[in-house]
Motif scaffolding. Structure first.
Motif, PDB file in Angstrom:
ATOM      1  N   TYR A  17       0.816  -1.223   0.000  1.00 48.88           N
ATOM      2  CA  TYR A  17       0.000   0.000   0.000  1.00 48.88           C
ATOM      3  C   TYR A  17       0.850   1.273   0.000  1.00 48.88           C
ATOM      4  CZ  TYR A  17      -3.648  -3.300   1.337  1.00 48.88           C
ATOM      5  OH  TYR A  17      -4.525  -4.374   1.377  1.00 48.88           O
ATOM      6  N   LEU A  18       2.165   1.111  -0.027  1.00 47.78           N
ATOM      7  CA  LEU A  18       3.061   2.259   0.013  1.00 47.78           C
ATOM      8  C   LEU A  18       3.676   2.504  -1.360  1.00 47.78           C
ATOM      9  CD1 LEU A  18       4.776   1.366   3.386  1.00 47.78           C
ATOM     10  CD2 LEU A  18       3.351   3.384   2.977  1.00 47.78           C
ATOM     11  N   PRO A  19       3.901   3.752  -1.730  1.00 50.28           N
ATOM     12  CA  PRO A  19       4.506   4.035  -3.039  1.00 50.28           C
ATOM     13  C   PRO A  19       5.946   3.536  -3.093  1.00 50.28           C
ATOM     14  CG  PRO A  19       4.381   6.030  -1.718  1.00 50.28           C
ATOM     15  CD  PRO A  19       3.610   4.984  -0.972  1.00 50.28           C
ATOM     16  N   LYS A  20       6.382   3.102  -4.252  1.00 52.28           N
ATOM     17  CA  LYS A  20       7.734   2.567  -4.398  1.00 52.28           C
ATOM     18  C   LYS A  20       8.796   3.599  -4.040  1.00 52.28           C
ATOM     19  CE  LYS A  20       6.697  -0.976  -7.860  1.00 52.28           C
ATOM     20  NZ  LYS A  20       6.989  -1.501  -9.223  1.00 52.28           N
ATOM     21  N   LYS A  21       8.502   4.881  -4.315  1.00 53.54           N
ATOM     22  CA  LYS A  21       9.492   5.909  -4.029  1.00 53.54           C
ATOM     23  C   LYS A  21       9.764   6.050  -2.534  1.00 53.54           C
ATOM     24  CE  LYS A  21       6.136   9.741  -3.904  1.00 53.54           C
ATOM     25  NZ  LYS A  21       5.770  11.057  -4.491  1.00 53.54           N
ATOM     26  N   ALA A  22       8.857   5.537  -1.702  1.00 51.48           N
ATOM     27  CA  ALA A  22       9.051   5.621  -0.251  1.00 51.48           C
ATOM     28  C   ALA A  22      10.259   4.814   0.203  1.00 51.48           C
ATOM     29  CB  ALA A  22       7.799   5.142   0.477  1.00 51.48           C
ATOM     30  N   PHE A  23      10.712   3.879  -0.609  1.00 53.87           N
ATOM     31  CA  PHE A  23      11.831   3.021  -0.236  1.00 53.87           C
ATOM     32  C   PHE A  23      13.142   3.456  -0.894  1.00 53.87           C
ATOM     33  CE2 PHE A  23       7.913   0.678   0.232  1.00 53.87           C
ATOM     34  CZ  PHE A  23       8.030   0.173   1.518  1.00 53.87           C
ATOM     35  N   ASN A  24      13.115   4.631  -1.535  1.00 54.14           N
ATOM     36  CA  ASN A  24      14.324   5.192  -2.130  1.00 54.14           C
ATOM     37  C   ASN A  24      14.967   6.169  -1.160  1.00 54.14           C
ATOM     38  OD1 ASN A  24      13.828   3.800  -4.538  1.00 54.14           O
ATOM     39  ND2 ASN A  24      12.608   5.500  -5.369  1.00 54.14           N
ATOM     40  N   PRO A  25      16.290   6.343  -1.216  1.00 55.47           N
ATOM     41  CA  PRO A  25      16.933   7.354  -0.370  1.00 55.47           C
ATOM     42  C   PRO A  25      16.474   8.751  -0.756  1.00 55.47           C
ATOM     43  CG  PRO A  25      18.485   6.464  -1.974  1.00 55.47           C
ATOM     44  CD  PRO A  25      17.243   5.622  -2.068  1.00 55.47           C
ATOM     45  N   VAL A  26      16.497   9.653   0.215  1.00 55.17           N
ATOM     46  CA  VAL A  26      16.050  11.035  -0.014  1.00 55.17           C
ATOM     47  C   VAL A  26      17.199  11.980   0.346  1.00 55.17           C
ATOM     48  CG1 VAL A  26      14.294  12.769   0.505  1.00 55.17           C
ATOM     49  CG2 VAL A  26      13.695  10.337   0.581  1.00 55.17           C
ATOM     50  N   PRO A  27      18.140  12.196  -0.573  1.00 53.27           N
ATOM     51  CA  PRO A  27      19.292  13.056  -0.267  1.00 53.27           C
ATOM     52  C   PRO A  27      18.929  14.499   0.013  1.00 53.27           C
ATOM     53  CG  PRO A  27      19.256  12.423  -2.597  1.00 53.27           C
ATOM     54  CD  PRO A  27      18.226  11.582  -1.911  1.00 53.27           C
ATOM     55  N   ALA A  28      17.714  14.931  -0.379  1.00 50.39           N
ATOM     56  CA  ALA A  28      17.301  16.307  -0.105  1.00 50.39           C
ATOM     57  C   ALA A  28      17.256  16.603   1.390  1.00 50.39           C
ATOM     58  CB  ALA A  28      15.933  16.575  -0.730  1.00 50.39           C
ATOM     59  N   ARG A  29      17.207  15.552   2.229  1.00 47.83           N
ATOM     60  CA  ARG A  29      17.220  15.760   3.684  1.00 47.83           C
ATOM     61  C   ARG A  29      18.514  16.437   4.131  1.00 47.83           C
ATOM     62  NH1 ARG A  29      12.249  14.969   5.655  1.00 47.83           N
ATOM     63  NH2 ARG A  29      12.676  13.641   7.443  1.00 47.83           N
ATOM     64  N   LEU A  30      19.553  16.315   3.311  1.00 47.23           N
ATOM     65  CA  LEU A  30      20.840  16.901   3.674  1.00 47.23           C
ATOM     66  C   LEU A  30      20.803  18.428   3.696  1.00 47.23           C
ATOM     67  CD1 LEU A  30      23.223  14.576   1.641  1.00 47.23           C
ATOM     68  CD2 LEU A  30      22.868  14.588   4.112  1.00 47.23           C
ATOM     69  N   TRP A  31      19.861  19.036   2.973  1.00 54.07           N
ATOM     70  CA  TRP A  31      19.764  20.500   3.013  1.00 54.07           C
ATOM     71  C   TRP A  31      19.440  20.983   4.426  1.00 54.07           C
ATOM     72  CZ3 TRP A  31      21.959  23.067  -0.614  1.00 54.07           C
ATOM     73  CH2 TRP A  31      21.970  22.584  -1.925  1.00 54.07           C
ATOM     74  N   GLY A  32      18.585  20.239   5.112  1.00 51.63           N
ATOM     75  CA  GLY A  32      18.296  20.597   6.504  1.00 51.63           C
ATOM     76  C   GLY A  32      19.533  20.471   7.369  1.00 51.63           C
ATOM     77  N   GLY A  33      20.299  19.403   7.140  1.00 50.09           N
ATOM     78  CA  GLY A  33      21.533  19.234   7.904  1.00 50.09           C
ATOM     79  C   GLY A  33      22.533  20.337   7.628  1.00 50.09           C
ATOM     80  N   LEU A  34      22.636  20.757   6.361  1.00 49.21           N
ATOM     81  CA  LEU A  34      23.535  21.854   6.019  1.00 49.21           C
ATOM     82  C   LEU A  34      23.124  23.138   6.730  1.00 49.21           C
ATOM     83  CD1 LEU A  34      25.875  22.999   4.352  1.00 49.21           C
ATOM     84  CD2 LEU A  34      24.244  23.389   2.473  1.00 49.21           C
ATOM     85  N   ALA A  35      21.821  23.393   6.797  1.00 43.15           N
ATOM     86  CA  ALA A  35      21.337  24.593   7.487  1.00 43.15           C
ATOM     87  C   ALA A  35      21.745  24.567   8.963  1.00 43.15           C
ATOM     88  CB  ALA A  35      19.819  24.695   7.360  1.00 43.15           C
ATOM     89  N   TYR A  36      21.563  23.413   9.615  1.00 44.21           N
ATOM     90  CA  TYR A  36      21.954  23.307  11.019  1.00 44.21           C
ATOM     91  C   TYR A  36      23.461  23.463  11.184  1.00 44.21           C
ATOM     92  CZ  TYR A  36      17.312  21.799  12.566  1.00 44.21           C
ATOM     93  OH  TYR A  36      15.970  21.750  12.875  1.00 44.21           O
ATOM     94  N   LEU A  37      24.228  22.879  10.276  1.00 46.93           N
ATOM     95  CA  LEU A  37      25.681  22.968  10.363  1.00 46.93           C
ATOM     96  C   LEU A  37      26.147  24.415  10.237  1.00 46.93           C
ATOM     97  CD1 LEU A  37      28.274  21.280  10.605  1.00 46.93           C
ATOM     98  CD2 LEU A  37      28.310  21.129   8.108  1.00 46.93           C
ATOM     99  N   LEU A  38      25.555  25.154   9.310  1.00 45.19           N
ATOM    100  CA  LEU A  38      25.923  26.561   9.138  1.00 45.19           C
ATOM    101  C   LEU A  38      25.532  27.394  10.355  1.00 45.19           C
ATOM    102  CD1 LEU A  38      24.948  27.093   5.387  1.00 45.19           C
ATOM    103  CD2 LEU A  38      27.255  26.835   6.353  1.00 45.19           C
ATOM    104  N   ILE A  39      24.383  27.079  10.935  1.00 50.37           N
ATOM    105  CA  ILE A  39      23.947  27.786  12.151  1.00 50.37           C
ATOM    106  C   ILE A  39      24.938  27.544  13.280  1.00 50.37           C
ATOM    107  CG2 ILE A  39      22.203  27.787  13.980  1.00 50.37           C
ATOM    108  CD1 ILE A  39      20.110  27.275  11.761  1.00 50.37           C
ATOM    109  N   VAL A  40      25.346  26.288  13.462  1.00 47.83           N
ATOM    110  CA  VAL A  40      26.300  25.957  14.523  1.00 47.83           C
ATOM    111  C   VAL A  40      27.617  26.681  14.296  1.00 47.83           C
ATOM    112  CG1 VAL A  40      27.724  24.096  15.478  1.00 47.83           C
ATOM    113  CG2 VAL A  40      25.289  23.722  15.117  1.00 47.83           C
TER     114      VAL A  40
END
Length: 369
Positions: A17-40
């Motif tokens: 019942y889940l879309p196939k794309k749900a099981f693919n990696p989502v590298p866009a999450r790294l943008w949030g990490g970059l924002a936190y890293l720059l803030i720190v």
């Protein structure tokens, strides 16, 4: 409660019942990490370079602490392989994200991915499970601690959230380092030591006052945030011989903006069903679980879960009961009588104080449960 099922049993019934794309990696999450890293980095440079009253450093220190915690949540996601799949890149990015918490990627995957997830809430095999009363009564020090009134223990337990993750991480290093292949142990040591060398080097460079605001206070704040989630993930649930996430895990609810900042870390039951899926899709999983097994699913407001932790004792009396050794009262766990709104002795008190004392005096004696 009904018959327990493994996480694979649930996952097999939900996956169609889940879309196939749900099981693919989502590298866009790294943008949030970059924002936190720059803030720190920005906050660290400001505190390090600008001379002002320490009071002006406090808000920056708080921001660093919140960013440390959020980087930890992202690191958890990265090291499950849901952001990038290449092993070297996964470990590198995971190391960067976990740098503030000084936990190496190889240790984390051994401790968390391969031990905690495989043996969740197994009283012997899960390194994160809370001890049973049988284990506690073997230590006279712990017996003394647990004979203190529950409110006193709850207060100190709450305070300990400020350092629990760091202490537990060091303990997991001592526990698991010997299990690594001898050829890989130097890398495990290096991953643990290098972050601490960085923070100690920072202390030498900026001095103790600025270091307090640049690292120590943020680390305490990050520990509180991370451990507030981790403590509610399983500690109100029963222990289970079968790794059934709907029985042994709890999803907490927080405002949507908090989920955005914390990378959906609140969806913990969903995570244990699909640890290799990006948390971006956990709301879909949650809806499916509530459609198919609403009576099994455990969900609680985050603040209510923390209050429930405060009001209930921590040692397990049996697989589905929590005991207060100071008076022998037994409380239910989720699915076995625990209700967030009315925390009280959910199971009849089956031990009186004299029996508790006898257990402490005769730790090897067997008692009926």
């Amino acid at each position: 409660m009904n018959e327990l099922h493994s996480f694979g049993w649930y996952a097999a019934r939900l996956k169609p019942y889940l879309p196939k794309k749900a099981f693919n990696p989502v590298p866009a999450r790294l943008w949030g990490g970059l924002a936190y890293l720059l803030i720190v980095i920005g906050c660290l440079i400001t505190i390090g370079m600008v001379e002002m009253s320490p009071l002006f450093y406090v808000p920056l220190s708080i921001v660093i602490g919140f960013s440390f915690a959020s980087l930890g949540f992202l690191g958890h996601e990265i090291l499950h392989g849901t952001v990038v799949r290449k092993p070297w890149l996964r470990d590198f990015l995971g190391a960067v994200a976990f740098w503030p918490l000084s936990t190496g990627p190889k240790l984390w995957r051994k401790w968390h991915n391969l031990s905690h997830h495989v043996h969740t809430q197994h009283e012997e095999e899960d390194p994160d499970s809370w001890p049973t009363f049988d284990r506690i009564k073997r230590s006279r020090l712990l017996c003394w601690v647990y004979k203190l009134p529950l409110p006193i223990r709850a207060f100190f337990s709450l305070c300990s959230l400020s350092f629990q993750f760091t202490v537990h991480s060091l303990n997991m290093f001592a526990t698991y380092v010997k299990e690594f292949n001898p050829k890989k142990r130097p890398a495990v040591f290096f991953e643990m030591i290098l972050p601490w060398m960085t923070w100690i080097g920072l202390l030498v460079w900026v001095g103790p006052v600025k270091w307090l605001f640049m690292f120590l206070i943020p680390l305490l704040i990050a520990n509180v945030i991370v451990m507030a989630y981790i403590s509610t993930n399983h500690r109100l649930n029963p222990t289970t011989e079968v790794n059934d996430p709907l029985a042994n895990s709890l999803t907490v609810t927080v405002p949507k903006w908090v989920d955005v900042l914390h990378f959906n870390f609140s969806y913990h039951t969903e995570h244990h069903l699909f640890p290799g899926m990006s948390s971006k899709y956990y709301p879909l999983v949650k809806n499916l679980i509530k459609e198919k097994w609403p009576e099994r699913y455990h969900e609680m407001r985050f603040d209510h879960a923390l209050i429930a932790l405060w009001k209930t004792p921590r040692p397990y009396y049996n697989s589905h009961g929590l005991i207060d050794p100071s008076n022998g009262n037994v409380y239910g766990t989720l699915g076995h009588g625990l209700q967030a709104q009315t925390i009280k002795e959910q199971l009849s008190t089956s031990l009186n104080k004299s029996k508790i004392e006898e257990m402490v005096v005769n730790p090897n004696k067997q008692f009926d449960k």
